[in-house]
Every structure is written in C-alpha cells, then in structure tokens.
Design a protein around this motif. Structure first.
Motif, PDB file in Angstrom:
ATOM      1  N   PHE A 255       0.815  -1.201   0.000  1.00 54.86           N
ATOM      2  CA  PHE A 255       0.000   0.000   0.000  1.00 54.86           C
ATOM      3  C   PHE A 255       0.857   1.263   0.000  1.00 54.86           C
ATOM      4  O   PHE A 255       2.072   1.212   0.235  1.00 54.86           O
ATOM      5  CB  PHE A 255      -0.939  -0.008   1.211  1.00 54.86           C
ATOM      6  CG  PHE A 255      -1.891  -1.178   1.212  1.00 54.86           C
ATOM      7  CD1 PHE A 255      -2.954  -1.230   0.319  1.00 54.86           C
ATOM      8  CD2 PHE A 255      -1.715  -2.235   2.102  1.00 54.86           C
ATOM      9  CE1 PHE A 255      -3.813  -2.312   0.308  1.00 54.86           C
ATOM     10  CE2 PHE A 255      -2.578  -3.315   2.106  1.00 54.86           C
ATOM     11  CZ  PHE A 255      -3.630  -3.357   1.198  1.00 54.86           C
ATOM     12  N   ALA A 256       0.211   2.394  -0.247  1.00 53.31           N
ATOM     13  CA  ALA A 256       0.940   3.657  -0.388  1.00 53.31           C
ATOM     14  C   ALA A 256       1.698   4.041   0.871  1.00 53.31           C
ATOM     15  O   ALA A 256       2.759   4.680   0.790  1.00 53.31           O
ATOM     16  CB  ALA A 256      -0.043   4.771  -0.775  1.00 53.31           C
ATOM     17  N   ASP A 257       1.174   3.656   2.043  1.00 56.15           N
ATOM     18  CA  ASP A 257       1.848   4.021   3.298  1.00 56.15           C
ATOM     19  C   ASP A 257       2.952   3.041   3.682  1.00 56.15           C
ATOM     20  O   ASP A 257       3.542   3.152   4.758  1.00 56.15           O
ATOM     21  CB  ASP A 257       0.828   4.125   4.434  1.00 56.15           C
ATOM     22  CG  ASP A 257       0.172   2.789   4.788  1.00 56.15           C
ATOM     23  OD1 ASP A 257       0.440   1.780   4.086  1.00 56.15           O
ATOM     24  OD2 ASP A 257      -0.618   2.739   5.751  1.00 56.15           O
ATOM     25  N   GLY A 258       3.232   2.077   2.813  1.00 55.27           N
ATOM     26  CA  GLY A 258       4.282   1.104   3.086  1.00 55.27           C
ATOM     27  C   GLY A 258       3.796  -0.173   3.741  1.00 55.27           C
ATOM     28  O   GLY A 258       4.551  -1.151   3.838  1.00 55.27           O
ATOM     29  N   THR A 259       2.549  -0.198   4.186  1.00 55.35           N
ATOM     30  CA  THR A 259       1.991  -1.414   4.770  1.00 55.35           C
ATOM     31  C   THR A 259       1.903  -2.513   3.714  1.00 55.35           C
ATOM     32  O   THR A 259       1.615  -2.248   2.547  1.00 55.35           O
ATOM     33  CB  THR A 259       0.574  -1.155   5.320  1.00 55.35           C
ATOM     34  OG1 THR A 259       0.605  -0.030   6.185  1.00 55.35           O
ATOM     35  CG2 THR A 259       0.058  -2.364   6.087  1.00 55.35           C
TER      36      THR A 259
ATOM     37  N   LEU B  73      -7.976  -0.765   2.776  1.00 53.96           N
ATOM     38  CA  LEU B  73      -9.046  -1.637   2.306  1.00 53.96           C
ATOM     39  C   LEU B  73      -9.704  -1.044   1.060  1.00 53.96           C
ATOM     40  O   LEU B  73     -10.123  -1.782   0.160  1.00 53.96           O
ATOM     41  CB  LEU B  73     -10.092  -1.834   3.407  1.00 53.96           C
ATOM     42  CG  LEU B  73      -9.634  -2.601   4.651  1.00 53.96           C
ATOM     43  CD1 LEU B  73     -10.794  -2.746   5.629  1.00 53.96           C
ATOM     44  CD2 LEU B  73      -9.077  -3.969   4.284  1.00 53.96           C
ATOM     45  N   THR B  74      -9.774   0.278   1.005  1.00 49.53           N
ATOM     46  CA  THR B  74     -10.273   0.933  -0.206  1.00 49.53           C
ATOM     47  C   THR B  74      -9.402   0.562  -1.400  1.00 49.53           C
ATOM     48  O   THR B  74      -9.899   0.221  -2.477  1.00 49.53           O
ATOM     49  CB  THR B  74     -10.293   2.457  -0.025  1.00 49.53           C
ATOM     50  OG1 THR B  74     -11.239   2.804   0.991  1.00 49.53           O
ATOM     51  CG2 THR B  74     -10.672   3.170  -1.321  1.00 49.53           C
TER      52      THR B  74
ATOM     53  N   ARG C  89      -4.422   8.153  -5.127  1.00 51.77           N
ATOM     54  CA  ARG C  89      -5.632   7.565  -5.707  1.00 51.77           C
ATOM     55  C   ARG C  89      -6.326   8.541  -6.647  1.00 51.77           C
ATOM     56  O   ARG C  89      -6.722   8.165  -7.763  1.00 51.77           O
ATOM     57  CB  ARG C  89      -6.580   7.153  -4.582  1.00 51.77           C
ATOM     58  CG  ARG C  89      -7.980   6.744  -5.056  1.00 51.77           C
ATOM     59  CD  ARG C  89      -8.898   6.480  -3.872  1.00 51.77           C
ATOM     60  NE  ARG C  89     -10.235   6.101  -4.290  1.00 51.77           N
ATOM     61  CZ  ARG C  89     -11.229   6.961  -4.497  1.00 51.77           C
ATOM     62  NH1 ARG C  89     -11.003   8.273  -4.347  1.00 51.77           N
ATOM     63  NH2 ARG C  89     -12.433   6.543  -4.853  1.00 51.77           N
ATOM     64  N   GLU C  90      -6.508   9.782  -6.208  1.00 54.93           N
ATOM     65  CA  GLU C  90      -7.255  10.741  -7.014  1.00 54.93           C
ATOM     66  C   GLU C  90      -6.554  11.020  -8.338  1.00 54.93           C
ATOM     67  O   GLU C  90      -7.203  11.128  -9.390  1.00 54.93           O
ATOM     68  CB  GLU C  90      -7.469  12.042  -6.228  1.00 54.93           C
ATOM     69  CG  GLU C  90      -8.375  11.892  -5.023  1.00 54.93           C
ATOM     70  CD  GLU C  90      -9.741  11.336  -5.390  1.00 54.93           C
ATOM     71  OE1 GLU C  90     -10.275  11.710  -6.459  1.00 54.93           O
ATOM     72  OE2 GLU C  90     -10.272  10.508  -4.617  1.00 54.93           O
ATOM     73  N   GLU C  91      -5.223  11.150  -8.304  1.00 58.03           N
ATOM     74  CA  GLU C  91      -4.497  11.405  -9.543  1.00 58.03           C
ATOM     75  C   GLU C  91      -4.654  10.235 -10.505  1.00 58.03           C
ATOM     76  O   GLU C  91      -4.873  10.424 -11.711  1.00 58.03           O
ATOM     77  CB  GLU C  91      -3.011  11.655  -9.271  1.00 58.03           C
ATOM     78  CG  GLU C  91      -2.251  11.998 -10.543  1.00 58.03           C
ATOM     79  CD  GLU C  91      -0.741  11.829 -10.426  1.00 58.03           C
ATOM     80  OE1 GLU C  91      -0.034  12.319 -11.318  1.00 58.03           O
ATOM     81  OE2 GLU C  91      -0.280  11.181  -9.455  1.00 58.03           O
ATOM     82  N   GLU C  92      -4.543   9.018  -9.980  1.00 63.62           N
ATOM     83  CA  GLU C  92      -4.659   7.848 -10.848  1.00 63.62           C
ATOM     84  C   GLU C  92      -6.038   7.771 -11.495  1.00 63.62           C
ATOM     85  O   GLU C  92      -6.164   7.565 -12.712  1.00 63.62           O
ATOM     86  CB  GLU C  92      -4.384   6.568 -10.070  1.00 63.62           C
ATOM     87  CG  GLU C  92      -4.559   5.320 -10.926  1.00 63.62           C
ATOM     88  CD  GLU C  92      -3.985   4.071 -10.298  1.00 63.62           C
ATOM     89  OE1 GLU C  92      -3.127   3.432 -10.925  1.00 63.62           O
ATOM     90  OE2 GLU C  92      -4.413   3.732  -9.175  1.00 63.62           O
TER      91      GLU C  92
ATOM     92  N   ALA D 153       2.140   9.677 -11.531  1.00 66.23           N
ATOM     93  CA  ALA D 153       3.535   9.548 -11.099  1.00 66.23           C
ATOM     94  C   ALA D 153       3.823   8.147 -10.577  1.00 66.23           C
ATOM     95  O   ALA D 153       4.912   7.607 -10.794  1.00 66.23           O
ATOM     96  CB  ALA D 153       3.843  10.590 -10.031  1.00 66.23           C
ATOM     97  N   ALA D 154       2.838   7.546  -9.894  1.00 70.07           N
ATOM     98  CA  ALA D 154       3.033   6.204  -9.334  1.00 70.07           C
ATOM     99  C   ALA D 154       1.745   5.409  -9.503  1.00 70.07           C
ATOM    100  O   ALA D 154       0.908   5.351  -8.605  1.00 70.07           O
ATOM    101  CB  ALA D 154       3.423   6.273  -7.858  1.00 70.07           C
ATOM    102  N   PRO D 155       1.539   4.796 -10.677  1.00 67.78           N
ATOM    103  CA  PRO D 155       0.296   4.052 -10.928  1.00 67.78           C
ATOM    104  C   PRO D 155       0.257   2.734 -10.165  1.00 67.78           C
ATOM    105  O   PRO D 155       1.282   2.246  -9.661  1.00 67.78           O
ATOM    106  CB  PRO D 155       0.361   3.791 -12.430  1.00 67.78           C
ATOM    107  CG  PRO D 155       1.824   3.714 -12.731  1.00 67.78           C
ATOM    108  CD  PRO D 155       2.467   4.725 -11.818  1.00 67.78           C
TER     109      PRO D 155
END
Length: 497
Positions: A92-96, A190-191, A340-343, A356-358
């Motif tokens: 996930f984006a936060d590294g989890t 989870l989202t 998420r919003e950018e993607e 930038a990070a898909p």
C-alpha cells in the motif's frame, strides 16, 4: 447438421466452435492473425516466455465444463492447474504490506487484522458475506443465461445489500464501489484493496456499481489458479480440443464482410473475394470490427443493450531478470498507487498520461518452463491505462520505479525488457484503441452490461469478451457456451441447469 463460420480465434469463439462441432456442425474458424487465443498470447525471447494477457484463471469450472462437454479428457489431463497461495500480496501507499491466503475467509480476516490492525479483517470479512449475496443474485442472469429480453430489470436492480449509512440526518446506501469502500470498509488500504480489483478490469470505482463486489468475491470463493507453462497453455488446450472435434482453422485469413441473404447471415466473404456459405455465423470480434463486417446493417435493434466502447486498455512490461526467483515470493503482487485521485483522474478523467506512481500488478510465476534456467526470472508488469495512450520510455521508467517497491534491486537484475502498449492490443485484437472489455455487471442503468449473443440479423451470433457476459477468461468461455446453446437449441435456450 449445419455449416458454421466463426470469425476470430479468441477464447470465446473457440469455446463456441468446440461445442458446436460436438453437436455435429461443420465449423470453420477464420482468423486474421497467425495464431489462436485472441488476447491470450505469449512472447518468447532468449529462453524466457511471458503471458501477455490474463496471468491467472478465476472460476476454472467454466473450462472444466467445456472439456467435459466436448471430449473424454477432462481439463486437468490437458493442462496442469495450480492454485496459487498466497492469492496476492499487496503493497500500500503508506508502506503497509499484506499477503492474502487463497480461498480462505478466516485466513484473509486474520492476515488483514495482523497487517492493518483490527477491525480491518472483520470489515473485509463482512463485506465478503454481502458480496456473496450479490453473487447469488446475479450469477445465473450474468453468467449462465442468455441476456434477458427485459434486460432493464438487471439494469435497475442493485443486487449488493449495502449497509445503511447515516449522513446529515439522512440514511443512504452505497450505490458505487467507492461508496462501499468509504462507508463500509472505512480504511484507505481496504479501499485500495477493493478498488484495485476494479482497476484491474478497467473500471472506475467512483461510478462502477456496488454490484462489482462480485469480482473480488469470485476470486475469494473459487480461488486464483495458474496454468503451468502459462495461461497460453489453456488457449493451446482449447485449440487442440477444437482440432480433435474436427474444427477447421484458417489462419492469416481476413473476413471482409458477413454475407446476408434473404435477411439472414448466409456466410462470409474473404478479402480475396471467396465466399464461404454458412447456415450460421459466429463473430468473436470487437464492436467496431463487427460494424465494419456488416456495413449498412443494424446489428442491434433499438432498445437493446448497445455495444460498449471506449474502455481502458493495458500497458504490459515484460522483464528478463538475472538471478533466480527468491523462495516464498508471491505469484502476484499489487503495488497500489501513491495518489488515488491522480490515478483515477488520469485513467478516467480529462488529464492524460500515466500518474507519477500508478497501480502496478507484478506477476512472478514459479514456473521453470518460463526461464532459460534456475538462475533467471521472468516477470510481467501490468498497468491499466487509457485506450489509445501513446507510451513513452519515461512512462516505462515510472512503472519500473513503482515495481522496485515489490522487487528491491530490480534495475541491477534487469537484462532486458519488452513493452506491449494499447497500440499492440489494438493491432492484435481489432479493438479500437486497444480497449479491453470488462465483465458484465448489474445495475448502473445497464452501462456495464454487454450486448446479447444473438443479433438483429438472424443467423448471426456474437461471442467473446465484447458480448454477453463480457470480458475475462471465464466470461469469454461462458459466452461460447451460450452461443452454442442458442444455435443448437434455438431461442428457447435458457442456459445451463
């Protein structure tokens, strides 16, 4: 029995061909390319081999049924099916990070609680229970039956039993996948887990109906399966089953138009002017290609489900790596987007190009057949992108940068890479812009349904991902079963019992 012309050698078209041949019809498949399989293709170089279409097989029962109905050898005697475990690893984006067991609700709940903290697991487990109810309500009409004449009932009815949500003194229920995530899962990770499934099918979770909950449920309930040697081996097995049933294939043969006589399909005309007469024509092609094959003819009547157009495509990057596959690595890792919003805006909105990070799906099969030796690894990266997107080397570099979160030291191991863009998909499948069809889903005013397998032109039928019940390996296989049933049994056919 009758003569049947099949246009295209994709999975749905071949499934129909095999079933029709067993029923006694003389079947000829006309394929403009040099091989079979449609989007299920393979690339080979220097002893490496890569799947360029689907990487895993959900709901293998569809192809088990095909092989049972068309011969003595069951599917498992024709290919080796392996249930992958874990089903997937998520970064996930936060590294989890979390690895989810295959087809185990208790195991998934425990893994999520351990990685994300309680009550993440319970929330996801409760969601799966509701998703099962949506699956039970929609399985037959969306997979096993021809599209209902009163299809609007499916379009209006939301089968997902969403939880009441109070907001500003009002009680609301989720109608989209994004609302399910926000109101019922209530955790950005989870989202990402839920919406990542939608993105893999090119679906915008902000407008995709809550009924899309059936997609992660299908994988959870029936498992994720790999075909030893690659998914291309499944296409080979279906092709060989067709040959065993005396289906004739004519590769590198283009159909110019569908011949119409007395108001019904009566054969196909090839580019050299040859006309092949047929009692029925099965078209396994994208909507634009079908339009070109029947110019000036209304294939769909007013009031029917219209063909879906403009779906997203895929960018695929094939990596040949030095160094063997590490022990215990997950077959599939999903590295979720940093923003998420950018993607979502770049994939479904007006902004162009990759974020930038898909979100990147990393496939790392444990399969000696795909590498020259044990000291090398074959990896496939998949990213959902807008159809028609021109891909630059800087885009590929961005994808590699994201992948390093799943494969540390990737660039030091990289021998070479190959890129397959939306333009490649357009060239090989005929879909405008390289669009990839999504599975049919209920609700949303029918936006995610696909046209029926029968057409306005008597004798002309549609199979494959662009017809009911839509895209994906199991759905394409089921479309072949539905077409065969409609031709053999007639319009009274109501699907498998």
């Amino acid at each position: 029995m009758g003569r049947i012309a099949v246009i295209g050698a994709g999975m749905g078209a071949m499934a129909a061909a095999a079933r029709l041949a067993v029923a006694g019809h003389r079947v000829v498949v006309y394929e403009r390319g040099a091989t079979y399989g449609g989007a299920v293709r393979r690339f080979e170089r220097d002893g490496f081999a890569f799947d360029m279409g689907p990487a895993l097989l959900p709901l293998p029962a569809v192809y088990r049924d095909l092989f049972i109905k068309t011969g003595k050898q069951p599917l498992e005697e024709c290919v080796e099916l392996v249930q992958v475990d874990p089903s997937s690893r998520h970064v996930f984006a936060d590294g989890t990070e979390v690895s989810l067991p295959n087809a185990s609700r208790a195991g998934v709940v425990g893994a999520l609680d351990e990685a994300l903290g309680a009550p993440a697991g319970a929330r996801w487990g409760d969601f799966l229970v509701r998703a099962r109810e949506a699956w039970d309500r929609t399985r037959r009409p969306l997979l096993e039956e021809p599209l209902w004449p009163n299809w609007s009932v499916l379009a209006e009815r939301e089968p997902y039993p969403s939880v009441p949500h109070k907001k500003l003194l009002r009680t609301r229920r989720a109608t989209t996948l994004a609302e399910v995530a926000a109101w019922e899962l209530r955790d950005p990770r989870l989202t990402a887990l839920l919406e990542g499934t939608a993105l893999a099918y090119g679906l915008d979770p902000r407008v995709t109906p809550a009924s899309a909950a059936v997609l992660p449920y299908m994988e959870h309930a029936f498992g994720s399966w790999y075909v030893r040697g690659g998914i291309r081996e499944l296409a080979r097995a279906v092709y060989e089953r067709c040959l065993a049933r005396k289906v004739e294939f004519r590769f590198e043969t283009c159909v110019e138009r569908i011949v119409e006589k007395d108001g019904r399909a009566a054969g196909v005309e090839l580019t050299d002017g040859t006309v092949a007469d047929a009692d029925f024509v099965v078209a396994g092609v994208a909507p634009g290609a079908l339009d070109r094959l029947a110019p000036g003819t209304a294939i769909r009547a007013e009031g029917e489900v219209p063909p879906r157009r403009g779906a997203p495509s895929r960018l695929t990057v094939l990596l040949a790596l030095r160094g063997g596959r590490p022990e215990g690595v997950a077959h599939r890792t999903v590295v979720h987007a940093g923003d998420r919003e950018e993607e979502l805006d770049r994939l479904f909105g007006e902004r162009s190009g990759l974020p930038a990070a898909p979100t990147v799906t990393v496939s790392r099969p444990d399969d000696p057949a795909l590498v020259p030796d044990a000291e090398h690894e074959a990896v496939t990266l998949t990213v959902s992108v807008p159809s028609g997107l021109p891909v630059s080397e800087s885009d590929v570099e961005r994808v590699l940068g994201v992948t390093e979160r799943a494969i540390p030291g990737l660039r030091d191991r990289l021998l070479w890479h190959e890129v397959r863009t939306p333009a490649y998909i357009a060239e090989t499948t005929g879909a405008d812009g390289g669009a990839v069809p999504a599975p049919a889903l209920a609700a949303a005013d029918g936006r995610l349904l696909h046209p029926s397998n029968g057409t306005r032109m008597p004798g002309l039928f549609a199979a494959g991902g662009w017809a009911h019940p839509g895209g994906g390996l199991p759905h394409a296989g089921m479309s072949g079963a539905l077409v065969a049933g409609l031709i053999v049994e007639g319009p009274e056919f109501r699907g498998s019992q």
